[in-house]
Design an enzyme around this catalytic site. Structure first.
Site, PDB file in Angstrom:
ATOM      1  CB  SER A   1      38.875  31.556  53.450  1.00 28.98           C
ATOM      2  OG  SER A   1      38.984  32.882  54.048  1.00 28.98           O
TER       3      SER A   1
ATOM      4  CG  HIS B   1      41.664  32.487  50.393  1.00 29.46           C
ATOM      5  ND1 HIS B   1      42.685  33.028  49.337  1.00 29.46           N
ATOM      6  CD2 HIS B   1      41.735  33.555  50.989  1.00 29.46           C
ATOM      7  CE1 HIS B   1      42.169  34.780  49.288  1.00 29.46           C
ATOM      8  NE2 HIS B   1      41.100  34.667  50.002  1.00 29.46           N
TER       9      HIS B   1
ATOM     10  CG  ASP C   1      40.110  36.719  52.922  1.00 29.70           C
ATOM     11  OD1 ASP C   1      39.851  36.645  51.828  1.00 29.70           O
ATOM     12  OD2 ASP C   1      39.390  35.335  53.132  1.00 29.70           O
TER      13      ASP C   1
ATOM     14  CG  MET D   1      38.566  41.951  54.696  1.00 29.72           C
ATOM     15  SD  MET D   1      37.067  41.869  54.959  1.00 29.72           S
ATOM     16  CE  MET D   1      36.874  39.929  54.328  1.00 29.72           C
TER      17      MET D   1
ATOM     18  CG  HIS E   1      41.866  38.258  48.962  1.00 20.70           C
ATOM     19  ND1 HIS E   1      40.661  37.791  48.845  1.00 20.70           N
ATOM     20  CD2 HIS E   1      42.059  39.368  48.096  1.00 20.70           C
ATOM     21  CE1 HIS E   1      39.316  38.714  48.131  1.00 20.70           C
ATOM     22  NE2 HIS E   1      40.720  39.944  47.580  1.00 20.70           N
TER      23      HIS E   1
ATOM     24  CG  MET F   1      39.988  42.450  49.536  1.00 20.14           C
ATOM     25  SD  MET F   1      38.480  40.837  50.950  1.00 20.14           S
ATOM     26  CE  MET F   1      38.907  39.796  51.151  1.00 20.14           C
TER      27      MET F   1
ATOM     28  CG  MET G   1      36.272  39.395  45.206  1.00 23.01           C
ATOM     29  SD  MET G   1      36.961  38.176  46.361  1.00 23.01           S
ATOM     30  CE  MET G   1      35.164  38.011  47.591  1.00 23.01           C
TER      31      MET G   1
ATOM     32  CG  ASP H   1      37.984  34.461  47.808  1.00 20.85           C
ATOM     33  OD1 ASP H   1      37.521  33.339  48.899  1.00 20.85           O
ATOM     34  OD2 ASP H   1      38.899  35.384  48.232  1.00 20.85           O
TER      35      ASP H   1
END
Ligand code: DX5
Ligand code: ZN
Length: 219
Positions: free
Chosen positions: A14, A39, A41, A43, A72, A74, A143, A176
């Protein structure tokens, strides 16, 4: 692209824990260290109390690596941004079951975009919430910490979710949050086959040695 590598387990660093002033070098470094996916992330400061990156940065990451980008999301109502994330170069796009007004429609939008859809759930969300979508997705991301930040401690109660999925889902079972040699092995024993690790990999100066150890511990 995904299974051609003939692997049973996929290591996905990540980049949240990477040094963003040297993002290109960090991505190249973990690629050369032998990881399988990158990966990413995303957000939005609403779904989680943190803000990270969006499609423009993914666009540049896409240019630095040939590895699959495991994105991913979020973010609230991710359906609004699926096409942009796909255009930027995402290969897998995972959305949160809690963040979508219409989960099925969102997953279908990912599929139509050409990316592989994934579904994720927060630690406090019951696994039954994702069951209606198991036949629509390629990946379930469990998660194992509260989403929002890297460097948190693995929640061992989440092992039960992986155990539940194992006989019911034949796609990628990803874990994760707080994944390291020990928790990687624990989750692998329950059936996980994608291991997202941020701080455990990026804090190491020798990422190659660590990824090799992680691969052994989850084998
Ligand atoms: C947290 C992110 C994770 C995070 C993992 O919301 O989804 O991908 O980067 O970081 P570590 O491995 O440090 O727990
Ligand atoms: Zn993540």
């Amino acid at each position: 692209m995904f299974l051609a590598q003939n692997r049973k387990c996929f290591i996905a660093p990540s980049i949240l824990s990477a040094d963003f002033t040297r993002l290109r070098d960090e991505v190249v470094d973990v690629e050369q260290a032998g990881c399988d996916w990158i990966h990413v992330d995303v957000m939005d400061g609403h779904f989680v109390p943190n803000l990270t990156i969006g499609p423009p940065v993914i666009h540049w990451i896409r240019k630095t690596t040939k590895l699959p980008l495991d994105v991913h999301l979020m973010i609230e109502e991710p359906i609004r941004y699926i096409d942009e994330f796909r255009k930027a170069g995402s290969d897998l796009i995972t959305v949160h079951v809690e963040a979508c007004r219409d989960v099925k429609q969102t997953i279908e939008k990912v599929r139509v975009s050409g990316a592989k859809p994934g579904i994720s759930l927060r630690p406090r969300t019951d696994i039954s919430e994702v069951v209606p979508y198991l036949n629509l997705v390629d990946l379930v991301l469990v998660m194992t910490v509260e989403p929002g930040f890297g460097g948190q401690q693995f929640m061992s109660e989440m092992l039960e979710k992986v155990r539940y999925l194992k006989p019911r889902f034949s796609g990628f079972i990803s874990v994760d949050g707080g994944i390291n040699l020990e928790t990687g092995a624990q989750t692998a024993r329950e059936g996980a086959n994608v291991f997202v690790a941020g701080s455990a990999i990026f804090k190491e100066s020798n990422r190659k040695a660590y990824i090799e150890k992680l691969r052994k511990s989850v084998a």
